[in-house]
Design an enzyme around this catalytic site. Structure first.
Site, short mmCIF file in Angstrom:
data_model
loop_
_atom_site.label_atom_id
_atom_site.label_comp_id
_atom_site.label_asym_id
_atom_site.label_seq_id
_atom_site.Cartn_x
_atom_site.Cartn_y
_atom_site.Cartn_z
N SER A 84 0.85 -1.19 0.00
CA SER A 84 0.00 0.00 0.00
C SER A 84 0.89 1.24 0.00
O SER A 84 2.10 1.15 0.11
CB SER A 84 -0.89 0.01 1.24
N LYS A 85 0.25 2.36 -0.10
CA LYS A 85 0.97 3.64 -0.15
C LYS A 85 1.95 3.77 1.03
O LYS A 85 3.02 4.36 0.90
CB LYS A 85 -0.03 4.80 -0.09
N ARG A 86 1.53 3.20 2.13
CA ARG A 86 2.33 3.28 3.35
C ARG A 86 3.75 2.72 3.17
O ARG A 86 4.67 3.08 3.87
CB ARG A 86 1.59 2.49 4.43
N HIS A 87 3.91 1.81 2.25
CA HIS A 87 5.21 1.20 2.03
C HIS A 87 6.15 2.05 1.18
O HIS A 87 7.22 1.59 0.81
CB HIS A 87 5.04 -0.17 1.37
N GLY A 88 5.70 3.26 0.86
CA GLY A 88 6.56 4.07 0.00
C GLY A 88 6.21 3.83 -1.44
O GLY A 88 5.03 3.76 -1.79
#
Length: 467
Positions: free
Chosen positions: A242-246
């Site tokens: 997800s976006k959270r992973h960069g």
RNA sequence: GGGGCGUUCGUCUAGGGGUCAGGACAUCUGUUUUUCAGACAGAGAACACCGGUUCGAAUCCGGUACGCCCUGCCA
């Protein structure tokens, strides 16, 4: 006679090209290209509410950057909608589909009733499945596939093996909505068939769907393609990406300056292997790639390994090609282009910096000494090497350099002489010299720098620093 | 809830009845009597768990746990 291999990548244009999608595209590309087959592209844009032309364009841009070229024009699934509807009606006449007049409220009520009986979930059983057409009301309807109610559907998957799904766990899926537009389940099958796709290589989130889709192939009497459902890619923490992973969009990798060849190599190795081979070219990957080498477990992204692989590709790259890609990176990331002089020096000096860079920003940083022009401004650490004593030593060096033959061997003799004359080790001389030449404490070999920037520039930079 | 899929060093993976369970990235430790960077060498590090089959299981079978996916008139 074996048919020509035809694979396809069919992304839905909901945003940038996702790293997982990129790998799926890569596998399809590798499989087709390695076998003299065709690699097609289809945009699954039937959901008009989510469709944007910009997203569709971003996908093409991402694929192009990665070097994944497709055959022919990208197909728009939306534009095939009339054909999809025609197939749905043909299923009707073949008796493999039926009109269903149940409203969504009735479907919800059906489920609620089943739940009341104890089931927490139930597949919807339409009352119209075997209804007499004479009883059809004058109302909107959907077309549902008449799926087998018993027995099982078997998917012979090249990655997952033989997957057996009981038919009673599947419902009569809708193939044509009440507004006459096709659903995804129908559209993929029709398009894949029409495009002559022989091998469907896609994420394993579609594994269950394959059973439903296979029923459509059967309902139409079409040959079923070879299935290969590959596991998804997870983030470094093992969770769904997800976006959270960069970085999840390939465009971000481009902007971060990863070389495309390195990306392809890394992505290919994620979930696929050819023995212990880690570093390889795309030509090798094409020759080696096979469905049997694909694993069944999801893989996690490892940026350290990505960097390492990219570093190897930069080091192994042809200088001219590398310079070309470097300039493309500069342009894509909105940075100023190289001047003619800089480009000239780069092409002469790339050999001594490319082996230590993992990305283009790093390459640019290592090449700092040949990108700058006088006066060289030393950074804080470098300035410390330019103390009065060191500057004196540099001053002694210049006359020797002026009459020197500009070769590594000759320079080596001179530098050693000067160091010896001052009773210091070579390292003590190299530090201020490095500071004078590059303004940095981390640089390529001092010999390489002198050779690349040339005699006049070397002497000038030393004079500037020694003054 | 039902169904499907998965689980080998921290990570990517090899291996598919008998292996000291191999490689790579990362990590740690050394070496580099003329260079910061690095390069090189070495080390530690894994078969999710419980049963079963077998002389022998990481490999075959069953179950458990955990994770993911599907279960839409989304794709």
């Amino acid at each position: 006679m074996t048919r020509q291999v035809v694979t396809r990548f069919a992304p839905s244009p909901t945003g940038d090209l996702h790293i997982g999608g990129a790998r799926t595209a890569l596998f399809n590309w590798l499989y087709a290209r390695g076998r003299g087959g065709k690699f097609l592209l289809r945009i699954e844009d039937t959901d008009r509410e989510r469709y944007t032309p910009a997203a569709a364009a971003a996908i093409l841009t991402g694929l192009t950057w990665l070097g994944l070229d497709w055959d022919g024009e990208a197909v728009s699934q939306f534009e095939q909608r009339a054909r999809h509807a025609a197939v749905a009606h043909e299923m009707l006449t073949r008796g493999t589909a039926y009109k269903c007049f149940s409203t969504q409220e009735e479907i919800a009520a059906f489920r609620a009733a089943k739940e009341a009986e104890g089931a927490s979930y139930a597949v919807f059983l339409s009352p119209w499945r075997d209804a007499d057409p004479a009883s059809y009301p004058d109302a909107p309807y959907v077309i549902r596939m008449k799926a087998p109610r018993s027995g099982e559907t078997i998917i012979e998957d090249q990655v997952q093996g033989r997957v057996v799904i009981r038919n009673d766990t599947l419902d009569d899926m809708i193939v044509l909505r009440s507004d006459g537009t096709p659903t995804y389940m129908l559209a993929v099958v029709v398009d894949d068939h029409d495009m002559g796709v022989t091998h469907v290589i896609r994420g394993d989130d579609h594994l269950n769907n394959a059973a439903r889709q296979q029923m459509v192939y059967n309902a139409m009497g079409w040959g079923v393609p070879v299935w290969a459902h590959i596991p998804l890619i997870h983030g470094p923490d093992g969770k769904k990406l997800s976006k959270r992973h960069g970085a999840t969009a390939v465009g971000e990798y481009q902007l971060q300056g990863y070389p495309a060849a390195g990306m392809r190599n890394y992505l290919a190795r994620l979930g696929w292997s050819h023995g212990d081979d880690e570093f390889f070219t795309s030509a090798q990957a094409m020759a080696w790639f096979d469905l049997s080498g694909i694993g069944r477990a999801p893989a996690r992204l490892d940026f350290k390994k990505l960097e390492n692989i990219c570093g190897q590709h930069i080091a192994a790259a042809d200088d001219a090609a590398l310079l070309h890609e470097l300039q493309a990176y500069l342009a894509a990331s909105g940075q100023p282009a190289l001047s003619d002089a800089q480009r000239d020096r780069m092409s002469r000096g790339l050999y001594c910096v490319k082996e230590r860079a993992k990305t283009f920003p790093e390459l640019l940083d290592k090449a700092h000494f040949l990108l700058i022009s006088r006066p060289v401004l030393p950074d804080d650490a470098a300035a410390k090497s330019l103390d009065p004593v060191s500057r004196g030593i540099l001053r002694d060096l210049t006359p020797r350099l002026q009459t020197a033959q500009w070769t590594k061997d000759a320079l080596e003799v001179i530098l050693n002489d000067v160091a010896a004359a001052h009773g210091i080790g070579f390292g003590k001389l190299a530090a201020p010299l490095r500071a004078a030449l590059a303004g940095r404490t981390v640089t390529p070999s001092v010999y390489d720098m002198m050779l690349v920037i040339g005699q006049d520039e070397t002497i000038s930079r030393i004079r500037d620093a020694a003054a």
